[in-house]
Design an enzyme around this catalytic site. Structure first.
Site, PDB file in Angstrom:
ATOM      1  N   PHE A 138       0.848  -1.202   0.000  1.00 48.59           N
ATOM      2  CA  PHE A 138       0.000   0.000   0.000  1.00 48.59           C
ATOM      3  C   PHE A 138       0.879   1.245   0.000  1.00 48.59           C
ATOM      4  CE2 PHE A 138      -2.391   3.488   1.852  1.00 48.59           C
ATOM      5  CZ  PHE A 138      -3.592   3.411   1.159  1.00 48.59           C
TER       6      PHE A 138
ATOM      7  N   ASP B  43       9.007   2.450   1.772  1.00 49.22           N
ATOM      8  CA  ASP B  43       7.856   3.222   2.226  1.00 49.22           C
ATOM      9  C   ASP B  43       7.688   2.923   3.713  1.00 49.22           C
ATOM     10  OD1 ASP B  43       5.391   4.154   2.987  1.00 49.22           O
ATOM     11  OD2 ASP B  43       4.353   3.507   1.170  1.00 49.22           O
TER      12      ASP B  43
ATOM     13  N   LYS C 205       2.348   9.486   8.624  1.00 45.14           N
ATOM     14  CA  LYS C 205       1.675   9.060   9.847  1.00 45.14           C
ATOM     15  C   LYS C 205       2.391   9.538  11.112  1.00 45.14           C
ATOM     16  CE  LYS C 205      -1.139   5.592   7.814  1.00 45.14           C
ATOM     17  NZ  LYS C 205      -0.856   4.810   6.632  1.00 45.14           N
TER      18      LYS C 205
END
Ligand code: PLP
Length: 403
Positions: free
Chosen positions: A143, A228, A257
């Site tokens: 993702f 990532d 995040k």
């Protein structure tokens, strides 16, 4: 437990259903305030939070470091312009480079935007050094975000036909399969991009051999390795960055995040060698925005100075031990994770139901797949709160078993 819904909440919910563009299924509650490990809704009900804003609120809700940093910054400078340096931007970049294997930082606002930057940097590298190679290999079940390019990079089956045509130049290969990766590389490949632990995909850590093998391939073929770490970075896995567990240095790393602890912020980090953008190649109105810089600097400084990565490691182990103890009783399988990013599978596809029942009982957990439960609490979590979480979870699971 009967939930007393007050008139104010009813009015808000009517407004939500009338005015918000529908994009997500949300429960009929409205969050009002938070402190530490807890959130409260407008009916005054509290929730023990093991989602943490989606692995975002690493210091918990409304932590002092963010409040103080924002209060100071908001009275000094809210916005100058992306065309000027600001103090916090420089201090923050210094802090990140001093505490990682990277030399250069580009700030953005969301994980997807940082990944867009990484994709652009890899393509720039391909144009400059690899005869125009542009293809990036990513992993199935990975993702990377919700912009068109990052959706195209994401290996999610349900998204394959969404918003066609996709952005060209991405190839997906099975995760943790080194041969598949090696075979996918061709003359037009400029980079490999993956998460060290697939988060949204259901918490699947990459094996050490896999990452070491990929690093070797990247070095041999002179293509870039992009990690990532939007979900795994900033202490989540028990070290400040997940790459440290593998003893491998990627060429590019993206953060999101946890880096803002709840404030919208992301970053792309790279080595001096890849400091190859020319003026105007990459940017954005809010890239390096002073409020975001002040908040992020305070968050990362707190994570480092309080050694919250270590707490994440210790508490992660504690959760894992407790899961093992009740594993056979509830039929859990595939206990997995790293630090405070933990997943396990239920014997039946009842993830959604478990999440909903826990919500009713005042506990927030997540189910990324119908059979998977994911835990990603703030890094400040204590044993006490973990015990409490298990109490509620077991109560809910017991009830569902007896149905
Ligand atoms: C959440 C996430 C993203 C996207 O971040 P946004 O801030 O939602 O754009 C990208 N990559 C990974 C690994 C993520 O977990």
């Amino acid at each position: 437990m009967v939930n007393v819904v007050n008139k104010y909440t009813e009015k808000l919910l009517r407004g939500a259903k009338k005015s918000l563009l529908y994009t997500a299924k949300r429960p009929d509650i409205v969050m009002e305030h938070g402190k530490g490990m807890y959130l409260w809704d407008t009916d005054g009900k509290s929730y023990l939070d093991f989602i943490g804003g989606w692995a975002v609120n690493c210091l918990g809700h409304c932590p002092d470091p963010i409040r103080i940093a924002l209060e100071q910054q908001v009275s000094q400078l809210v916005n100058a312009s992306p065309s000027f340096y600001n103090k916090k931007m420089i201090e923050f970049a210094d802090l990140l480079t001093e505490n990682s294997c990277f030399d250069r930082v580009f700030f953005a606002n969301s994980g997807a935007e940082a990944n867009e930057g990484a994709i652009k940097l890899a393509r720039k590298y391909g144009t400059k050094f690899l005869k125009g190679a542009y293809e990036i290999i990513t992993t199935v079940n990975g993702f990377h975000g919700r912009t068109l390019a990052t959706m195209s990079a994401t290996g999610k089956k349900q998204w394959e036909s969404l918003y066609a045509p996709k952005v060209d130049g991405f190839k997906h290969v099975p995760f943790n399969d080194l041969n598949a990766m090696a075979n996918a590389i061709g003359p037009s490949t400029c980079a490999i991009m993956l998460e060290p632990v697939q988060g949204e995909g259901g918490v699947y850590p990459a094996s050490i051999e896999y990452i070491k093998g990929i690093k070797k391939i990247c070095d041999e073929r002179e293509i870039l390795l992009i990690f990532d770490e939007v979900q795994t970075g900033i202490g989540r896995t028990g070290s400040l960055f997940a790459y440290e567990h593998y003893n491998v240095e990627p060429d590019i790393m993206t953060l999101g995040k946890g880096i803002g602890g709840g404030f919208p912020l992301s970053a792309l980090l790279t080595k001096e060698k890849y400091n190859i953008f020319e003026a105007g190649d990459q940017g954005g109105t809010y890239c390096g925005q002073p409020l975001a810089m002040a908040a992020g600097l305070a968050v990362v400084d707190e994570v480092i100075s309080k050694n919250l990565s270590q707490n994440a490691g210790i508490m992660g182990k504690y959760i894992m031990e407790k899961l093992k103890c009740i594993q056979s009783e509830y039929g859990f399988t595939n206990l997995r994770g790293m630090g405070l990013l933990i997943g396990f599978d239920l014997p039946v596809e009842k993830g959604g139901e478990v999440v909903l029942e826990c919500l009713r009982e005042g506990l927030l957990i997540n189910s990324p797949k119908p059979y998977t439960i994911r835990l990603m609490p703030p890094l400040i979590v204590t044993k006490n709160e973990i015990d409490k979480m298990f109490e509620i979870l077991c109560k809910v699971l017991g009830r569902l078993q007896n149905r």
